[in-house]
Enzyme design. Structure first.
Site, PDB file in Angstrom:
ATOM      1  N   ASN A 152     -39.266 -67.626 -79.138  1.00 39.70           N
ATOM      2  CA  ASN A 152     -38.340 -66.479 -79.124  1.00 39.70           C
ATOM      3  C   ASN A 152     -38.453 -65.716 -77.810  1.00 39.70           C
ATOM      4  OD1 ASN A 152     -36.703 -65.932 -81.670  1.00 39.70           O
ATOM      5  ND2 ASN A 152     -38.716 -66.474 -82.521  1.00 39.70           N
TER       6      ASN A 152
ATOM      7  N   HIS B 243     -37.916 -61.770 -88.164  1.00 36.59           N
ATOM      8  CA  HIS B 243     -38.673 -62.302 -89.296  1.00 36.59           C
ATOM      9  C   HIS B 243     -37.939 -63.522 -89.859  1.00 36.59           C
ATOM     10  CE1 HIS B 243     -41.527 -62.142 -92.597  1.00 36.59           C
ATOM     11  NE2 HIS B 243     -40.518 -62.414 -93.395  1.00 36.59           N
TER      12      HIS B 243
ATOM     13  N   ASP C 266     -42.224 -55.338 -92.440  1.00 30.35           N
ATOM     14  CA  ASP C 266     -40.935 -56.037 -92.561  1.00 30.35           C
ATOM     15  C   ASP C 266     -39.905 -55.266 -93.386  1.00 30.35           C
ATOM     16  OD1 ASP C 266     -42.045 -58.151 -91.089  1.00 30.35           O
ATOM     17  OD2 ASP C 266     -42.785 -59.144 -92.891  1.00 30.35           O
TER      18      ASP C 266
ATOM     19  N   LEU D 293     -48.927 -52.997 -86.078  1.00 27.70           N
ATOM     20  CA  LEU D 293     -49.119 -51.816 -85.223  1.00 27.70           C
ATOM     21  C   LEU D 293     -49.347 -50.581 -86.098  1.00 27.70           C
ATOM     22  CD1 LEU D 293     -46.210 -52.684 -82.784  1.00 27.70           C
ATOM     23  CD2 LEU D 293     -48.663 -52.725 -82.206  1.00 27.70           C
TER      24      LEU D 293
END
Ligand code: GRF
Length: 194
Positions: free
Chosen positions: A22, A114, A150, A98
């Site tokens: 990515n 994701h 997420d 994080l």
């Protein structure tokens, strides 16, 4: 005029932990004339991340932190981000979570990709779980990062069909191909209002 556009590109940092496919697609996108971003910094928590080779190849500054002491590492990362005037963070296969404090400092400016159709299949081993549950579809999602895993606001999703003979590996490959297109599209959507 063109020069101005070039100068005004949004200074972006990409955070990785592994292969970096990515990352490479984001770099290629950033190099397009009309891209809204410029990648100024690559950060990894893994000194052995394969994706770090792209830093060398594309001559982009890189930094690695093991994040064992999250508090200290994040403080140093924030310093790097400031020094490099970073205004946007793209997480791309970054396997560390994080802290709330870090996310607050870059509120609304951290994105993640994701490999599932969120809110389904948050967390790890998405492809295995999708196949075990005999889902007909899976896909990928680009979303804003908030302090819940997420769970930030969704920007774009791409659906793919799960075939009858799908394996976690084949599904991963199929979805990754879509991820490479979706992340740039999501950036265009939020940054140039397409
Ligand atoms: C991708 O599937 C991404 O969605 C997930 O981790 C994987 C990273 O792959 N968060 P790569 O390192 O970009 O090749």
């Amino acid at each position: 005029m063109e020069k101005l556009i070039g100068l005004n590109k949004i200074k972006t940092a990409v955070f990785i932990s592994g292969t970096g496919s990515n990352l490479e697609s984001l770099i290629k996108f950033s190099l397009l004339k009309n891209s809204p971003i410029k990648i100024n910094l690559i950060i990894s928590n893994n000194i052995k991340a394969k994706g770090l080779k792209f830093a060398k190849f594309y001559k982009i500054k890189k930094k690695t932190y093991n994040l064992k002491n999250k508090y200290i590492s994040e403080k140093l990362i924030l310093k790097d981000l400031n020094v490099n005037e970073i205004d946007l963070i793209c997480l791309a296969g970054f396997m560390k979570i994080l802290s709330k404090n870090f996310i607050m400092k870059f509120k609304g400016k951290i994105l993640n990709i994701h490999p599932s159709l969120l809110p389904k299949y948050k967390g790890l081993n998405t492809h295995e779980r999708v196949i075990n549950n005999k889902e007909k579809y899976s896909g990928c999602t680009v979303h804003y990062v908030n302090s819940k895993l997420d769970a930030g606001k969704i920007i774009l999703q791409k659906k793919v069909k799960v075939s009858k003979r799908e394996t976690p590996k084949s599904l991963k490959i199929k979805i990754l191909k879509q991820e490479h297109k979706l992340y740039p599209r999501a950036l265009k959507k939020i940054l140039i209002n397409l």
